[in-house]
Design a protein around this motif. Sequence first.
Motif, PDB file in Angstrom:
ATOM      1  N   VAL A 187       0.856  -1.196   0.000  1.00 41.45           N
ATOM      2  CA  VAL A 187       0.000   0.000   0.000  1.00 41.45           C
ATOM      3  C   VAL A 187       0.881   1.231   0.000  1.00 41.45           C
ATOM      4  O   VAL A 187       1.744   1.387   0.862  1.00 41.45           O
ATOM      5  N   ASP A 188       0.671   2.091  -0.986  1.00 44.01           N
ATOM      6  CA  ASP A 188       1.308   3.399  -0.995  1.00 44.01           C
ATOM      7  C   ASP A 188       0.434   4.419  -0.284  1.00 44.01           C
ATOM      8  O   ASP A 188       0.885   5.197   0.541  1.00 44.01           O
ATOM      9  N   LYS A 189      -0.872   4.412  -0.591  1.00 42.12           N
ATOM     10  CA  LYS A 189      -1.856   5.247   0.086  1.00 42.12           C
ATOM     11  C   LYS A 189      -3.206   4.584  -0.060  1.00 42.12           C
ATOM     12  O   LYS A 189      -3.573   4.110  -1.129  1.00 42.12           O
ATOM     13  N   TYR A 190      -3.968   4.508   1.048  1.00 41.10           N
ATOM     14  CA  TYR A 190      -5.277   3.879   1.029  1.00 41.10           C
ATOM     15  C   TYR A 190      -6.145   4.651   2.028  1.00 41.10           C
ATOM     16  O   TYR A 190      -6.054   4.437   3.232  1.00 41.10           O
ATOM     17  N   GLU A 191      -6.950   5.581   1.538  1.00 41.80           N
ATOM     18  CA  GLU A 191      -7.674   6.491   2.429  1.00 41.80           C
ATOM     19  C   GLU A 191      -9.145   6.541   2.079  1.00 41.80           C
ATOM     20  O   GLU A 191      -9.539   6.450   0.912  1.00 41.80           O
ATOM     21  N   ILE A 192      -9.950   6.699   3.126  1.00 42.72           N
ATOM     22  CA  ILE A 192     -11.375   6.984   2.981  1.00 42.72           C
ATOM     23  C   ILE A 192     -11.584   8.365   3.570  1.00 42.72           C
ATOM     24  O   ILE A 192     -11.473   8.566   4.792  1.00 42.72           O
ATOM     25  N   LEU A 193     -11.844   9.352   2.712  1.00 42.81           N
ATOM     26  CA  LEU A 193     -11.866  10.758   3.115  1.00 42.81           C
ATOM     27  C   LEU A 193     -13.247  11.183   3.604  1.00 42.81           C
ATOM     28  O   LEU A 193     -14.254  10.596   3.250  1.00 42.81           O
TER      29      LEU A 193
END
Length: 511
Positions: A505-511
């Motif tokens: 994972v480089d970036k895994y976001e729920i905004l």
Amino acid sequence: MVLLAAAVCTKAGKAIVSRQFVEMTRTRIEGLLAAFPKLMNTGKQHTFVETESVRYVYQPMEKLYMVLITTKNSNILEDLETLRLFSRVIPEYCRALEENEISEHCFDLIFAFDEIVALGYRENVNLAQIRTFTEMDSHEEKVFRAVRETQEREAKAEMRRKAKELQQARRDAERQGKKAPGFGGFGSSAVSGGSTTAMITETIIETEKTKVAPAPARPSGPSKALKLGAKGKEVDNFVDKLKSEGETIMSSNSGKRTSEAAKVLTPPVNMESVHMKIEEKIALTCGRDGGLQNMELHGMIMLRISDDKFGRIRLHVENDDKKGVQLQTHPNVDKKLFTAESLIGLKNPEKSFPVNSDVGVLKWRLQTTEESFIPLTINCWPSESGNGCDVNIEYELQEENLELNDVIITIPLPSGVGAPVIGEIDGEYRHDSRRNTLEWCLPVIDAKNKSGSLEFSIAGQPNDFFPVQVSFISKKNYCNIQVTKVTQVDGNSPVRFSTETTFLVDKYEIL
């Protein structure tokens, strides 16, 4: 300068935090602070006010006051300089200048106050030194934690390996109708599932006992005291010795969960003369109300040849991807050969691949906003209740061919409200009060464990629990691209090779 006390109080004179540097009763300090607002002349702007016995030096901070109580014969210039340092210390520990936030970090503030003033006299320190002194950073503690985390991770990997071995042995015995090793047959004396778990647990305990060295007995005679902050050579020699024995020492800056390479459970078993590393990284952003804002995945096959006699080879690539990835070969690779026969070879077949260096021979890219492509969906539902918020968060694995390890779902929490009250949870959790986060930890998410949920309650607003961040590692790649065979250019004879696959994972976001 003689400083009697330092305090943070409300505009009504109520003490929130007070530190006395000379002998003083609680009644006296509360009386002095209660009298302070009545002495102020609101028509004039001053930074101090005096009575017959003491001097108040103060600075407004939104709805609060930072107040120093000194003697009347103290140097007013030194008082103001000290006041500025006190005022700069408070935002270091408190995010908001509010009464509940000050109370939450009262002990941190008192420790910092003690570094500024000792026995009523100002110490020659600055803000950076105060931060260093209060943190009490210990090199020995970092080494101990790194070794302990390494041992725990190895024990978990050993547990999974032993469990797979026992399950395989049991399946083989059932197929052959023989007695499975360690299971006791198929009659009334057969070992149940609970006994199997006990056997695995005993194996792991024995493994940890062999890896953790017993504590040496304390020697007799005079002992040398341990000096805090000394980074002596003994600790460094200890770390070097562990490295020479094959132990992996993790960095102590695990706020970022160390480097992603250190999170790989086990290295490749046998590294052949022809070794390939298939690595994928995903960057994903979702909205809290659903919808994939962006998903970008990058993959690459890295080839490493350690024997020059295998320099002239071709890689047979099997591409079962149905998501529409964009493939790109290295400029020195024969693109027509790859397009026609899915073979990776050099344009000039008489040349050899470089030896003892990593060469990227094929890379791919996938960018999409299609929700069905999300490997792991996260739904976070905070709902307001009488005393705060009830938060329900759940995950579901959409790509069932994946096996995600060391999954950590990080939920931010509002500051100054204490720890969350956990209701139901699948897996484990950690509450980091310093960073105000709740970490939901799941060892494995796969087709057999594709969904789970967490419920907790805490004071706050629904917006306080975003963005939710996810990290994991997998030994199966997302895009089903694999090297199935390696052959020599001359004669097409097969060549033994090894493969290491990693999905990060480089970036895994729920905004």
